[in-house]
Design a protein around this motif. Structure first.
Motif, PDB file in Angstrom:
ATOM      1  N   SER A  91      -6.060  11.413 -18.964  1.00  0.00           N
ATOM      2  CA  SER A  91      -4.992  12.408 -19.041  1.00  0.00           C
ATOM      3  C   SER A  91      -5.281  13.640 -18.197  1.00  0.00           C
ATOM      4  O   SER A  91      -4.375  14.372 -17.840  1.00  0.00           O
ATOM      5  CB  SER A  91      -4.697  12.781 -20.500  1.00  0.00           C
ATOM      6  OG  SER A  91      -5.897  13.041 -21.187  1.00  0.00           O
ATOM      7  N   ALA A  92      -6.536  13.847 -17.818  1.00  0.00           N
ATOM      8  CA  ALA A  92      -6.841  15.010 -16.983  1.00  0.00           C
ATOM      9  C   ALA A  92      -6.719  14.693 -15.497  1.00  0.00           C
ATOM     10  O   ALA A  92      -6.826  15.574 -14.653  1.00  0.00           O
ATOM     11  CB  ALA A  92      -8.246  15.526 -17.290  1.00  0.00           C
ATOM     12  N   ASP A  93      -6.493  13.426 -15.179  1.00  0.00           N
ATOM     13  CA  ASP A  93      -6.474  13.014 -13.780  1.00  0.00           C
ATOM     14  C   ASP A  93      -5.192  12.234 -13.470  1.00  0.00           C
ATOM     15  O   ASP A  93      -5.153  11.011 -13.597  1.00  0.00           O
ATOM     16  CB  ASP A  93      -7.713  12.134 -13.515  1.00  0.00           C
ATOM     17  CG  ASP A  93      -7.816  11.733 -12.042  1.00  0.00           C
ATOM     18  OD1 ASP A  93      -6.888  12.054 -11.273  1.00  0.00           O
ATOM     19  OD2 ASP A  93      -8.823  11.096 -11.690  1.00  0.00           O
ATOM     20  N   PRO A  94      -4.144  12.951 -13.086  1.00  0.00           N
ATOM     21  CA  PRO A  94      -2.842  12.293 -12.865  1.00  0.00           C
ATOM     22  C   PRO A  94      -2.933  11.121 -11.886  1.00  0.00           C
ATOM     23  O   PRO A  94      -2.301  10.093 -12.103  1.00  0.00           O
ATOM     24  CB  PRO A  94      -1.962  13.396 -12.290  1.00  0.00           C
ATOM     25  CG  PRO A  94      -2.605  14.665 -12.707  1.00  0.00           C
ATOM     26  CD  PRO A  94      -4.064  14.394 -12.858  1.00  0.00           C
ATOM     27  N   LEU A  95      -3.744  11.245 -10.842  1.00  0.00           N
ATOM     28  CA  LEU A  95      -3.801  10.175  -9.844  1.00  0.00           C
ATOM     29  C   LEU A  95      -4.380   8.894 -10.432  1.00  0.00           C
ATOM     30  O   LEU A  95      -3.879   7.805 -10.177  1.00  0.00           O
ATOM     31  CB  LEU A  95      -4.582  10.622  -8.614  1.00  0.00           C
ATOM     32  CG  LEU A  95      -3.827  11.608  -7.716  1.00  0.00           C
ATOM     33  CD1 LEU A  95      -4.706  12.018  -6.533  1.00  0.00           C
ATOM     34  CD2 LEU A  95      -2.519  11.009  -7.207  1.00  0.00           C
ATOM     35  N   ALA A  96      -5.422   9.026 -11.267  1.00  0.00           N
ATOM     36  CA  ALA A  96      -5.989   7.846 -11.920  1.00  0.00           C
ATOM     37  C   ALA A  96      -4.935   7.190 -12.808  1.00  0.00           C
ATOM     38  O   ALA A  96      -4.824   5.968 -12.882  1.00  0.00           O
ATOM     39  CB  ALA A  96      -7.212   8.240 -12.743  1.00  0.00           C
ATOM     40  N   MET A  97      -4.148   8.032 -13.465  1.00  0.00           N
ATOM     41  CA  MET A  97      -3.082   7.521 -14.332  1.00  0.00           C
ATOM     42  C   MET A  97      -2.036   6.780 -13.490  1.00  0.00           C
ATOM     43  O   MET A  97      -1.554   5.717 -13.883  1.00  0.00           O
ATOM     44  CB  MET A  97      -2.444   8.688 -15.082  1.00  0.00           C
ATOM     45  CG  MET A  97      -1.515   8.288 -16.192  1.00  0.00           C
ATOM     46  SD  MET A  97      -2.414   7.643 -17.622  1.00  0.00           S
ATOM     47  CE  MET A  97      -2.713   9.138 -18.570  1.00  0.00           C
ATOM     48  N   TYR A  98      -1.681   7.350 -12.336  1.00  0.00           N
ATOM     49  CA  TYR A  98      -0.653   6.734 -11.497  1.00  0.00           C
ATOM     50  C   TYR A  98      -1.091   5.337 -11.036  1.00  0.00           C
ATOM     51  O   TYR A  98      -0.269   4.449 -10.850  1.00  0.00           O
ATOM     52  CB  TYR A  98      -0.340   7.590 -10.256  1.00  0.00           C
ATOM     53  CG  TYR A  98       0.262   8.961 -10.559  1.00  0.00           C
ATOM     54  CD1 TYR A  98       0.682   9.309 -11.843  1.00  0.00           C
ATOM     55  CD2 TYR A  98       0.427   9.905  -9.543  1.00  0.00           C
ATOM     56  CE1 TYR A  98       1.231  10.559 -12.109  1.00  0.00           C
ATOM     57  CE2 TYR A  98       0.982  11.164  -9.806  1.00  0.00           C
ATOM     58  CZ  TYR A  98       1.367  11.483 -11.092  1.00  0.00           C
ATOM     59  OH  TYR A  98       1.901  12.711 -11.349  1.00  0.00           O
ATOM     60  N   LEU A  99      -2.409   5.124 -10.880  1.00  0.00           N
ATOM     61  CA  LEU A  99      -2.901   3.835 -10.403  1.00  0.00           C
ATOM     62  C   LEU A  99      -2.688   2.706 -11.412  1.00  0.00           C
ATOM     63  O   LEU A  99      -2.754   1.534 -11.066  1.00  0.00           O
ATOM     64  CB  LEU A  99      -4.385   3.940 -10.031  1.00  0.00           C
ATOM     65  CG  LEU A  99      -4.662   4.671  -8.704  1.00  0.00           C
ATOM     66  CD1 LEU A  99      -6.156   4.910  -8.537  1.00  0.00           C
ATOM     67  CD2 LEU A  99      -4.119   3.890  -7.513  1.00  0.00           C
ATOM     68  N   CYS A 100      -2.436   3.069 -12.687  1.00  0.00           N
ATOM     69  CA  CYS A 100      -2.139   2.057 -13.694  1.00  0.00           C
ATOM     70  C   CYS A 100      -0.904   1.248 -13.320  1.00  0.00           C
ATOM     71  O   CYS A 100      -0.683   0.153 -13.830  1.00  0.00           O
ATOM     72  CB  CYS A 100      -1.877   2.703 -15.053  1.00  0.00           C
ATOM     73  SG  CYS A 100      -3.320   3.483 -15.738  1.00  0.00           S
ATOM     74  N   ASP A 101      -0.042   1.825 -12.470  1.00  0.00           N
ATOM     75  CA  ASP A 101       1.259   1.216 -12.187  1.00  0.00           C
ATOM     76  C   ASP A 101       1.306   0.487 -10.850  1.00  0.00           C
ATOM     77  O   ASP A 101       2.380   0.079 -10.408  1.00  0.00           O
ATOM     78  CB  ASP A 101       2.350   2.305 -12.191  1.00  0.00           C
ATOM     79  CG  ASP A 101       2.432   3.013 -13.529  1.00  0.00           C
ATOM     80  OD1 ASP A 101       2.157   2.365 -14.549  1.00  0.00           O
ATOM     81  OD2 ASP A 101       2.769   4.218 -13.536  1.00  0.00           O
ATOM     82  N   GLN A 130       0.816  -1.225   0.000  1.00  0.00           N
ATOM     83  CA  GLN A 130       0.000   0.000   0.000  1.00  0.00           C
ATOM     84  C   GLN A 130       0.852   1.278   0.000  1.00  0.00           C
ATOM     85  O   GLN A 130       0.349   2.352  -0.317  1.00  0.00           O
ATOM     86  CB  GLN A 130      -0.938   0.006   1.209  1.00  0.00           C
ATOM     87  CG  GLN A 130      -0.189  -0.117   2.532  1.00  0.00           C
ATOM     88  CD  GLN A 130      -1.119   0.020   3.726  1.00  0.00           C
ATOM     89  OE1 GLN A 130      -1.970   0.892   3.742  1.00  0.00           O
ATOM     90  NE2 GLN A 130      -0.967  -0.856   4.714  1.00  0.00           N
ATOM     91  N   TYR A 131       2.146   1.143   0.353  1.00  0.00           N
ATOM     92  CA  TYR A 131       2.999   2.344   0.375  1.00  0.00           C
ATOM     93  C   TYR A 131       3.803   2.517  -0.912  1.00  0.00           C
ATOM     94  O   TYR A 131       4.556   3.476  -1.053  1.00  0.00           O
ATOM     95  CB  TYR A 131       3.956   2.292   1.568  1.00  0.00           C
ATOM     96  CG  TYR A 131       3.254   2.138   2.892  1.00  0.00           C
ATOM     97  CD1 TYR A 131       2.431   3.159   3.375  1.00  0.00           C
ATOM     98  CD2 TYR A 131       3.396   0.977   3.654  1.00  0.00           C
ATOM     99  CE1 TYR A 131       1.762   3.015   4.595  1.00  0.00           C
ATOM    100  CE2 TYR A 131       2.743   0.838   4.866  1.00  0.00           C
ATOM    101  CZ  TYR A 131       1.919   1.856   5.324  1.00  0.00           C
ATOM    102  OH  TYR A 131       1.266   1.714   6.515  1.00  0.00           O
ATOM    103  N   CYS A 132       3.672   1.540  -1.838  1.00  0.00           N
ATOM    104  CA  CYS A 132       4.525   1.579  -3.040  1.00  0.00           C
ATOM    105  C   CYS A 132       4.355   2.867  -3.856  1.00  0.00           C
ATOM    106  O   CYS A 132       5.337   3.498  -4.251  1.00  0.00           O
ATOM    107  CB  CYS A 132       4.222   0.382  -3.945  1.00  0.00           C
ATOM    108  SG  CYS A 132       4.961  -1.145  -3.357  1.00  0.00           S
ATOM    109  N   LEU A 133       3.107   3.236  -4.116  1.00  0.00           N
ATOM    110  CA  LEU A 133       2.866   4.385  -4.977  1.00  0.00           C
ATOM    111  C   LEU A 133       3.452   5.670  -4.374  1.00  0.00           C
ATOM    112  O   LEU A 133       4.125   6.439  -5.048  1.00  0.00           O
ATOM    113  CB  LEU A 133       1.354   4.524  -5.205  1.00  0.00           C
ATOM    114  CG  LEU A 133       0.918   5.089  -6.547  1.00  0.00           C
ATOM    115  CD1 LEU A 133       1.423   4.247  -7.709  1.00  0.00           C
ATOM    116  CD2 LEU A 133      -0.604   5.192  -6.608  1.00  0.00           C
ATOM    117  N   ASP A 134       3.197   5.865  -3.074  1.00  0.00           N
ATOM    118  CA  ASP A 134       3.712   7.074  -2.410  1.00  0.00           C
ATOM    119  C   ASP A 134       5.239   7.083  -2.418  1.00  0.00           C
ATOM    120  O   ASP A 134       5.871   8.105  -2.708  1.00  0.00           O
ATOM    121  CB  ASP A 134       3.242   7.123  -0.950  1.00  0.00           C
ATOM    122  CG  ASP A 134       1.732   7.205  -0.828  1.00  0.00           C
ATOM    123  OD1 ASP A 134       1.069   7.330  -1.878  1.00  0.00           O
ATOM    124  OD2 ASP A 134       1.228   7.130   0.307  1.00  0.00           O
TER     125      ASP A 134
END
Lengths: 488, 484
Positions: free
Chosen positions: A417-427, A305-309
């Motif tokens: 593309s308008a929502d960076p956080l949604a994009m980050y969740l792809c990873d 759960q801490y990976c993204l941060d």
């Protein structure tokens, strides 16, 4: 029915070339013709140099007639992500900042591929400075997914994935900092390998986040990925972070390393946000391994759960520093409206960088600033150690881990593309691997009902790519996902 | 109220290596602009640094010479700021784990007179770390040009504790660091070439106070005398501000050595946030005991130790040693010559070096190593003089020729016909008898016990011998005849 030339594997094509049934020039011409045909729709390339590719191919044929073929890759057109330096060719990182930059030197992987005889073909589009998960952050426009042109190929190495999926290259190289090879491989129905940190030299790879970046191949098959990896792996005296380790014959090892393996299913990787079709395909793959006698065990990676941060602190901190060199002083974009030195810096960078790059530079600058360093960067480094320890603990019980590569299949261009956080969740399934420095690959494991490819991620142990590839090969041998091609 | 100054120095020393600290391109001074560059120096996209072990060897050696603790791990950090002389816009340096910690620099303060050794003391060091040098900006009327030849040259920063109190101490400290680096072969420390640079942190406080006062950083102290003058000027400036009831502010000031003035560059509020963090491109380097032991064996005798030894072992005066010691080559030359000519001739050797050799080197503008003079030749020259085979005046000429040609003194004497004394003693005896006969008065005085009267005979003998008579032989011959 054999596939058209441009959809064949390195293994198939090199056999034909060796048998004299096909010349490197013929193959290269075919790939270039295909490139020209698909490029207006796919836009996988930032540029390609037809004359240069053909002259490399002619040199390959000349070597072969002289009985001096360099091996399987000799004469095979290979595309490089536009963050890997080739002397005399543009090196843009898909950024306006480097739009006119031509590299005067070769990356180490470039030299290795050249020594192996590969025909270097094209500069492949990507997210600007490899920052993104959709290739929409390219200053030169997005790349389309060959399976559905309204969708992204993923990113950041989207051009490398799309070019290969579309038949505009026989193999390609990308770079993977948080999933940038594996996620586009999954979204485009390809094998994509992110090697152990330190296995491949980073010399000549434009740095995004130095402690996470790793070059790796996209290929049609696991065998091709093994061939490509063998060509580019190994210690490099020009990269202090490259590791001194013996490089096995990965291709030969595919046949000698056999299961059954003990495979771990990290429970944290199958939670909310996972597309049901993706989840079902991965479950089927797990069932296959079980049917082959593999022991399947649930494991826990408690710090997931801490990976993204953690990733967005470490990666942006390093990026803010790595991208400081793009200042308009020595090369790259320089503003035409500067009145003083501060203007040169501020305007050149404001004009040269896109929004996502700016966002990450600002974030990275912030986390390294006096008074914040301990709370962010230092703490993130500690968490990073814990994340790595999670994986190493799991490897006491199992040989490798199986997870989805991406929680979702290819998404629409513009959708996130308008929502960076949604994009980050792809990873979220790929980032932990980079933080832990581990090898991992994505391989096709099915299609959605609407015909979009789904990827399976296998995560291996440090410097044990041979085992990882053999595990993937066992699956690929009895599943024909890579014999289907996009219709364009 | 009485005030004292407190001074700490940050000294940058360029390390003399063949190549730069993080790439293989050559390091050097005086080349065409931007010729000592490569993709790494220019920070082209995708390039990576790789550490030059020779630079780490040099700094560890310097640390061992100065008695520092050597860290078990050499770790690298990025110091970040934008400036055109810095190609990456960060400098690879060492932040929280410098390679050398502690240690001290022995200094000598001016003595009561030029020929009296001054007080010695030790100035404590905080740390020494390794970093890369930046390029150089050349400002013109409407633009500035940047030369990256210097960028990436290995540079060590030596930081002292704030324990000096006078400009003289700072001067002595810098002089001693320079001598140490020259002795260790670590740097030539030529300030004109920027191989040695110094910033000073200066504050004042009431005598007896232990807390430090408001610190001013003085930059651009481009020569050793500017260091002394700049610090003296700054102390005076601070005392004047306080005396006038003013308050000192923490700032960085730029010293203009020509004008002898300083002006504020920036205040504390404008200070950089360097955003240091560990460089992910470089792996930490482990420094083990064997490595340190090897470098310890390569450490030379320190200059002050050598000075004390020369005085004790060769009985040479302090003044001679203070000429010899700052130049390791010169002092080695002295010792080598003394080994050949005998310790008893040390003073004569010292005089030849201090007077004649330095004069010739200065006139020829060459370092000793590039000259043709050898200890063997100087020793042979001194032996010729001692044997009476050469006169002092002629010896000077032999020395000059020897310096220019590298020939052995005996060969020069023979070639130039400078040999003292006729070889035919019969001729000398005849001249002596003629002179005694012609000086009845002196003869009488000598016979009556006036020893110095013997000199009256010598003038005409020398004249007859055209200056080449061996004075010792003349003296002996005269005494033999007079005793008849």
């Amino acid at each position: 029915m054999t596939a058209p030339l441009h959809f064949q594997s390195i293994a198939e094509l090199s056999t034909k070339i060796a048998a004299g049934q096909l010349s490197a020039v013929e193959l290269t011409q075919s790939i270039i013709a295909r490139t020209k045909a698909i490029e207006p729709r796919v836009h996988a390339f930032n540029s390609f140099d037809e004359a240069d590719a053909l002259s490399q191919a002619a040199a390959s044929d000349a070597r072969r007639s002289a009985g001096q073929s360099a091996g399987l890759l000799d004469g095979i057109p290979v595309g490089l992500k536009d963050v890997i330096a080739v002397a005399g060719q543009p090196l843009t990182a898909s950024s306006k900042m480097l739009a006119n930059f031509v590299s005067p030197y070769d990356a180490t992987v470039t030299q290795k591929l050249q020594r192996a005889g590969a025909v270097l073909h094209g500069r492949l589009n990507c997210d600007e400075f490899a920052m993104g998960s959709s290739t929409e952050n390219s200053a030169f426009g997005p790349t389309s997914n060959p399976w559905d042109l309204t969708r992204t190929p993923g990113g950041s190495s989207g051009g490398s994935a799309a070019a290969l999926a579309a038949g505009a290259a026989v193999a390609t190289l990308g770079s993977d900092t948080g999933g940038s090879i594996r996620q586009p491989a999954a979204l485009c129905g390809l094998v994509g390998l992110k090697p152990t940190y330190g296995l491949i030299s980073r010399y000549g790879l434009i740095a995004y986040a130095s402690s996470l970046d790793q070059i790796g191949p996209f290929a049609r098959t696991v065998e091709d990925a093994a061939i490509m990896l063998g060509a580019i792996a190994g210690h490099d005296p020009r990269d202090s972070t490259s590791f001194k380790t013996a490089i096995p014959d990965y291709r030969a090892e595919l046949k000698t390393r056999r299961g059954p393996w003990k495979l771990g299913i990290p429970k944290e990787y199958f939670g909310a946000g996972l597309d049901p079709e993706v989840g079902a395909a991965v479950e089927k793959a797990i069932a296959f391994y079980r049917s082959q006698g593999c022991e399947i065990r649930e494991v826990s990676l408690p710090h997931t759960q801490y990976c993204l941060d953690t990733y967005y602190i470490i990666a942006t901190a390093e990026a803010s520093s790595n991208l400081a060199r793009y200042d308009g002083i020595r090369y790259g974009h320089r503003t035409s409206s500067a009145k003083n030195l501060l203007d040169v810096y501020q305007k050149s960078r404001a004009e040269g960088f896109g929004d996502e790059v700016k966002r990450r530079i600002i974030l990275g600058t912030y986390v390294l600033s006096s008074g914040y360093y301990d709370a962010y960067y230092l703490r993130a480094q500690k968490v990073r150690t814990l994340i790595r320890q999670d994986f190493l603990n799991a490897y006491r019980e199992v040989d490798a881990l199986i997870t989805p590569t991406s929680p979702i299949p290819a998404f629409k261009i513009g959708e996130k593309s308008a929502d960076p956080l949604a994009m980050y969740l792809c990873d979220i399934y790929t980032i932990g691997v980079n933080l832990a420095g581990l090898p991992a690959l994505s391989l096709p494991c099915g299609f959605t009902q609407s015909g979009l490819p789904i990827g399976l991620q296998l995560i291996g142990q440090p410097f044990r790519e041979a085992d990882l590839l053999a595990t993937a090969h066992a699956y690929e041998q009895v599943h024909g996902w890579n014999t289907q091609f996009p219709s364009l | 109220m009485n005030y004292e100054a407190v001074i700490g120095l940050e000294v940058h020393v360029q390390i003399k290596t063949h190549s730069k600290v993080f790439t293989r391109v050559g390091a050097g001074f005086g080349h065409e602009p931007n010729t000592l560059t490569d993709p790494v120096v220019l920070a082209l996209p995708g390039t990576l640094p790789v550490m030059n072990k020779a630079a780490l060897d040099a700094i560890i050696k310097a640390g061992l010479m100065l008695g520092c603790d050597i860290a078990p791990v050499c770790k690298w950090d990025r110091k970040q700021y934008f400036y055109p002389d810095s190609p990456k816009n960060y400098q690879i340096s060492q932040y929280d784990q410098p390679i050398c910690l502690g240690g001290s620099v022995e200094i000598e303060l001016p003595g009561a007179a030029r020929n009296v050794m001054g007080e010695h003391k030790k100035i404590a060091l905080t740390r020494i770390h390794l970093e890369e040098d930046v390029g150089k900006l050349n400002h013109h009327a409407t633009d500035s040009l940047v030369d990256y030849n210097r960028a990436g040259t290995p540079l060590m920063e030596i930081v002292s504790e704030p324990v000096m109190h006078t400009a003289e101490e700072a001067f002595a400290y810098l002089t001693s660091i320079r001598n140490t680096m020259i002795y260790g072969g670590i740097s030539d420390c030529d300030m004109e070439k920027g191989q040695l640079r110094c910033d000073a942190n200066i504050s004042i406080r009431p005598v007896g106070e232990t807390k430090l006062g408001t610190k001013v950083e003085l930059k651009n102290l481009n020569s050793i005398s500017y260091v002394r003058d700049g610090i003296a000027h700054e102390i005076k400036r601070q005392l004047a501000v306080v005396a006038a009831g003013g308050k000192l502010i923490q700032e960085t000031r730029d010293y203009d050595g020509v004008a002898g003035t300083s002006q504020s560059l920036r205040s504390k509020e404008m200070a950089h946030d360097y955003r240091y963090f560990p460089d992910p491109d470089l792996m930490p380097v482990h420094v083990d005991e064997a490595w340190k032991a090897e470098l310890r064996r390569a450490c030379p005798e320190l200059h002050f130790d050598k000075q004390r030894r020369l005085i004790a072992e060769y009985q040479v005066p302090y003044t001679i040693t203070s000429v010899l010691i700052p130049d390791r080559e010169l002092s080695d030359f002295f010792e080598a010559t003394a080994q050949l000519a005998g310790k008893g001739r040390a003073q004569a050797i010292g005089n030849w070096i201090a007077n004649d050799l330095l004069r010739e080197l200065g006139a020829a503008k060459v370092p000793l190593s590039a000259s043709k003079i050898s200890p063997a030749n100087l020793a042979a020259l001194i032996q010729l003089l001692d044997a009476g085979a050469l006169l002092n005046a002629a010896a000077k000429e032999v020395f000059t020729t020897m310096f220019a040609t590298g020939d052995a003194p005996a060969a020069i004497v023979a070639r130039l016909g400078l040999a003292a004394a006729p070889t035919d003693t019969g001729e000398l005896e005849a001249w002596c008898r003629e002179s005694i006969a012609a000086n009845a008065k002196a003869l009488a005085e000598f016979k009556s016990g006036k020893e110095s009267a013997i000199n009256a005979f010598k003038g005409s003998i020398m004249k007859a011998a055209k200056g080449k008579a061996n004075p010792k032989l003349v003296d002996e011959t005269l005494r033999r005849i007079l005793a008849e």
